[in-house]
Design a protein around this motif. Structure first.
Motif, PDB file in Angstrom:
ATOM      1  N   ARG A 195       0.846  -1.216   0.000  1.00  0.00           N
ATOM      2  CA  ARG A 195       0.000   0.000   0.000  1.00  0.00           C
ATOM      3  C   ARG A 195       0.871   1.251   0.000  1.00  0.00           C
ATOM      4  O   ARG A 195       0.522   2.258  -0.645  1.00  0.00           O
ATOM      5  N   LYS A 196       2.018   1.183   0.698  1.00  0.00           N
ATOM      6  CA  LYS A 196       2.932   2.316   0.686  1.00  0.00           C
ATOM      7  C   LYS A 196       3.369   2.588  -0.763  1.00  0.00           C
ATOM      8  O   LYS A 196       3.453   3.739  -1.196  1.00  0.00           O
ATOM      9  N   VAL A 197       3.606   1.502  -1.499  1.00  0.00           N
ATOM     10  CA  VAL A 197       4.042   1.649  -2.895  1.00  0.00           C
ATOM     11  C   VAL A 197       2.899   2.169  -3.764  1.00  0.00           C
ATOM     12  O   VAL A 197       3.083   3.122  -4.536  1.00  0.00           O
ATOM     13  N   THR A 198       1.698   1.600  -3.649  1.00  0.00           N
ATOM     14  CA  THR A 198       0.619   2.045  -4.553  1.00  0.00           C
ATOM     15  C   THR A 198       0.191   3.480  -4.226  1.00  0.00           C
ATOM     16  O   THR A 198      -0.099   4.264  -5.123  1.00  0.00           O
ATOM     17  N   ASP A 199       0.213   3.820  -2.941  1.00  0.00           N
ATOM     18  CA  ASP A 199      -0.089   5.204  -2.544  1.00  0.00           C
ATOM     19  C   ASP A 199       1.009   6.148  -3.072  1.00  0.00           C
ATOM     20  O   ASP A 199       0.717   7.230  -3.596  1.00  0.00           O
ATOM     21  N   GLY A 200       2.268   5.700  -2.941  1.00  0.00           N
ATOM     22  CA  GLY A 200       3.390   6.519  -3.416  1.00  0.00           C
ATOM     23  C   GLY A 200       3.331   6.717  -4.923  1.00  0.00           C
ATOM     24  O   GLY A 200       3.552   7.834  -5.429  1.00  0.00           O
ATOM     25  N   VAL A 201       3.024   5.652  -5.648  1.00  0.00           N
ATOM     26  CA  VAL A 201       2.918   5.752  -7.113  1.00  0.00           C
ATOM     27  C   VAL A 201       1.817   6.741  -7.486  1.00  0.00           C
ATOM     28  O   VAL A 201       1.997   7.599  -8.370  1.00  0.00           O
ATOM     29  N   ALA A 202       0.686   6.660  -6.800  1.00  0.00           N
ATOM     30  CA  ALA A 202      -0.423   7.570  -7.116  1.00  0.00           C
ATOM     31  C   ALA A 202      -0.018   9.018  -6.835  1.00  0.00           C
ATOM     32  O   ALA A 202      -0.322   9.925  -7.622  1.00  0.00           O
ATOM     33  N   ARG A 203       0.687   9.245  -5.715  1.00  0.00           N
ATOM     34  CA  ARG A 203       1.123  10.615  -5.388  1.00  0.00           C
ATOM     35  C   ARG A 203       2.083  11.149  -6.448  1.00  0.00           C
ATOM     36  O   ARG A 203       2.002  12.311  -6.858  1.00  0.00           O
ATOM     37  N   SER A 210       7.622  13.326  -5.340  1.00  0.00           N
ATOM     38  CA  SER A 210       8.561  12.992  -6.415  1.00  0.00           C
ATOM     39  C   SER A 210       9.355  11.729  -6.116  1.00  0.00           C
ATOM     40  O   SER A 210       9.957  11.136  -7.005  1.00  0.00           O
ATOM     41  N   GLU A 211       9.386  11.319  -4.833  1.00  0.00           N
ATOM     42  CA  GLU A 211      10.165  10.115  -4.498  1.00  0.00           C
ATOM     43  C   GLU A 211       9.389   9.225  -3.547  1.00  0.00           C
ATOM     44  O   GLU A 211       8.420   9.647  -2.903  1.00  0.00           O
ATOM     45  N   LEU A 212       9.861   7.963  -3.466  1.00  0.00           N
ATOM     46  CA  LEU A 212       9.276   6.978  -2.553  1.00  0.00           C
ATOM     47  C   LEU A 212      10.432   6.314  -1.820  1.00  0.00           C
ATOM     48  O   LEU A 212      11.307   5.718  -2.460  1.00  0.00           O
ATOM     49  N   ARG A 213      10.454   6.426  -0.500  1.00  0.00           N
ATOM     50  CA  ARG A 213      11.572   5.895   0.288  1.00  0.00           C
ATOM     51  C   ARG A 213      11.204   4.531   0.840  1.00  0.00           C
ATOM     52  O   ARG A 213      10.197   4.372   1.533  1.00  0.00           O
ATOM     53  N   ILE A 312      -2.328  -5.388  -7.587  1.00  0.00           N
ATOM     54  CA  ILE A 312      -1.591  -4.111  -7.559  1.00  0.00           C
ATOM     55  C   ILE A 312      -2.284  -3.081  -8.449  1.00  0.00           C
ATOM     56  O   ILE A 312      -2.404  -1.909  -8.089  1.00  0.00           O
ATOM     57  N   ARG A 313      -2.801  -3.533  -9.575  1.00  0.00           N
ATOM     58  CA  ARG A 313      -3.522  -2.588 -10.456  1.00  0.00           C
ATOM     59  C   ARG A 313      -4.769  -2.050  -9.736  1.00  0.00           C
ATOM     60  O   ARG A 313      -5.048  -0.858  -9.782  1.00  0.00           O
ATOM     61  N   GLU A 314      -5.493  -2.932  -9.056  1.00  0.00           N
ATOM     62  CA  GLU A 314      -6.689  -2.491  -8.303  1.00  0.00           C
ATOM     63  C   GLU A 314      -6.287  -1.471  -7.223  1.00  0.00           C
ATOM     64  O   GLU A 314      -6.981  -0.463  -7.010  1.00  0.00           O
ATOM     65  N   MET A 315      -5.157  -1.722  -6.567  1.00  0.00           N
ATOM     66  CA  MET A 315      -4.724  -0.821  -5.485  1.00  0.00           C
ATOM     67  C   MET A 315      -4.267   0.536  -6.033  1.00  0.00           C
ATOM     68  O   MET A 315      -4.563   1.580  -5.468  1.00  0.00           O
ATOM     69  N   VAL A 316      -3.536   0.520  -7.151  1.00  0.00           N
ATOM     70  CA  VAL A 316      -3.097   1.795  -7.752  1.00  0.00           C
ATOM     71  C   VAL A 316      -4.321   2.596  -8.196  1.00  0.00           C
ATOM     72  O   VAL A 316      -4.430   3.803  -7.923  1.00  0.00           O
ATOM     73  N   ASP A 317      -5.271   1.928  -8.845  1.00  0.00           N
ATOM     74  CA  ASP A 317      -6.492   2.631  -9.284  1.00  0.00           C
ATOM     75  C   ASP A 317      -7.222   3.246  -8.091  1.00  0.00           C
ATOM     76  O   ASP A 317      -7.680   4.386  -8.149  1.00  0.00           O
ATOM     77  N   ALA A 318      -7.323   2.482  -7.004  1.00  0.00           N
ATOM     78  CA  ALA A 318      -8.046   2.992  -5.826  1.00  0.00           C
ATOM     79  C   ALA A 318      -7.313   4.184  -5.226  1.00  0.00           C
ATOM     80  O   ALA A 318      -7.938   5.175  -4.833  1.00  0.00           O
ATOM     81  N   ASP A 319      -5.980   4.136  -5.187  1.00  0.00           N
ATOM     82  CA  ASP A 319      -5.231   5.261  -4.610  1.00  0.00           C
ATOM     83  C   ASP A 319      -5.273   6.480  -5.527  1.00  0.00           C
ATOM     84  O   ASP A 319      -5.343   7.618  -5.048  1.00  0.00           O
TER      85      ASP A 319
END
Ligand code: NAP
Ligand code: G4F
Length: 326
Positions: A195-203, A210-213, A312-319
């Motif tokens: 979720r940290k990744v899908t939220d970060g990608v959406a942001r 601009s970055e994801l740590r 992961i696609r569902e999570m990115v879309d939701a975020d």
């Protein structure tokens, strides 16, 4: 008129919300344990997201308080008890080891005691975890693989797991454990890596960051979808004989590759945005987990239905929808 009553600890969490939805669809009356936080507001966001906030009954209580659980049993008379409540974030278990032991470990025994005293004919589900395998002793972990916990969280879960077995063997309770490998969804807590990744990608996609740590992206996990996994919990309690089952997809993937799936789906290059930050390394890591779900497939007829890519696609879309205000 509801046919059965289910009591869920952790009803406000990811799995509690999906399990409530499944049980409501099956005609259950669904009751949940709701621990007090700093205000009387309960975290209902996940139940709201699924549109079932007003369909469940919440009772004030805490896994670390046996008296509160006894009161809840007297009020709701459960036929099935699902113990999903926990301090469930592995990293936090090093900074709060005692609380993790009290809630995640002893909390399960409080619930078993309430059941033994007030509802010995009910059925009990314990949320055990693949973290108990820790430093893995076999390349594919099954119900017979020895455990080697690597965190205070995993040690607390192992205690709860063996106490579930012990109450089954000592008192004849219908008590089962699901040894669930990682499972995720759009309702996953923001601190967990998917979720940290899908939220970060959406942001990043929306220009909000601009970055994801991240920490150790070489770690490997066997990731499935929470919606599939709560179905396995219910199936375990429909069996005549209680038992323990591994629930997994049988596929393992690095954090790095999971991350790549998310960035590529959003049309982004992960190499330009991911920064490794040792702050997210753990004192002792679980390097790889890979489950063998053969027993669950044979005995319960269960198998994972959602691939990592689909999830992961569902999570990115939701975020994207959440952060984009849709
Ligand atoms: P989660 O989202 O972190 O939810 C945990 C739930 O426990 C929340 O509802 C939380 O309430 C509640 N809780 C925390 N402390 C409590 C206390 N003292 N008394 C009563 N309830 C308390 O976890 P999840 O991902 O849904 O996982 C469900 C269970 O399965 C957990 O036991 C977890 O350890 C286990 N598990 C999870 C996975 C996974 O990959 N998701 C894999 C294996 C096992 P608040 O909302 O008020 O904080
Ligand atoms: O998403 P994670 O925090 O999940 P973890 O530790 O595997 O635990 C989850 O699954 C267990 C089942 O095996 C559950 F019992 C438990 O309650 C929880 O739901 O971390 C996954 C991996 C780890 O190896 C971690 O070191 O991802 C690695 N990782 C790399 N960077 C990160 C990060 N994890 C988090 N949370 N944040 C990072 O930045």
């Amino acid at each position: 008129m509801a046919t059965k009553t289910a009591l869920i600890t952790g009803i406000t969490g990811q799995d509690g919300a999906y399990l409530s939805q499944l049980l409501l669809e099956k005609g259950y009356r669904v009751c949940g344990v709701s621990p007090r936080r700093s205000t009387s507001d309960v975290n209902l966001s996940r139940l709201e997201w699924l549109g079932i906030r007003d369909d469940v009954e919440l009772f004030d209580g805490d896994l670390s308080d046996l008296g509160s659980l006894i009161r809840i049993f007297e009020a709701c008379h459960p036929d099935e008890i699902y113990n999903l409540g926990a301090q469930s974030f592995v990293q936090t278990s090093w900074s709060q080891p005692v609380l993790t032991g009290q809630v995640t470990g002893i909390g399960a025994v409080n619930l078993l005691e309430a059941m033994r005293i007030l509802a010995p004919e009910a059925r009990f589900y314990q949320a055990s975890t693949s973290e108990m395998y820790g430093l893995i002793q076999e390349p594919r972990q099954s119900e017979t693989t020895p455990f080697y916990p690597r965190s205070p969280y995993a040690a607390a879960k192992l205690y709860a797991h063996w106490m579930t077995v012990n109450y089954r063997e000592s008192f004849g309770l219908h008590a089962s454990s699901g040894i669930l490998f990682n499972h995720e969804s759009p309702l996953r807590g923001l601190e967990f890596v998917t979720r940290k990744v899908t939220d970060g990608v959406a942001r990043i996609k929306l220009g909000l960051a601009s970055e994801l740590r991240l920490g150790n992206i070489d770690a490997k996990r066997d990731w499935g979808h929470a919606r599939d996994y709560v179905r396995a919990m219910w199936l375990m309690l429909q069996q005549d004989v209680p038992d323990d089952y591994v629930i997994a997809t049988g596929v393992t993937t690095t954090v790095r590759d999971m991350c790549r799936i998310a960035f590529e789906y959003a049309g982004l290059d992960m190499e330009r945005h991911v920064v490794i930050d040792p702050k997210f390394y753990r004192p002792a890591e679980v390097d790889v987990l890979l489950g063998n779900p053969d027993k669950a497939q044979a005995a319960l007829g269960w198998q994972a239905e959602t691939s990592l890519e689909e999830m992961i696609r569902e999570m990115v879309d939701a975020d994207l929808a959440r952060l984009g205000g849709r």
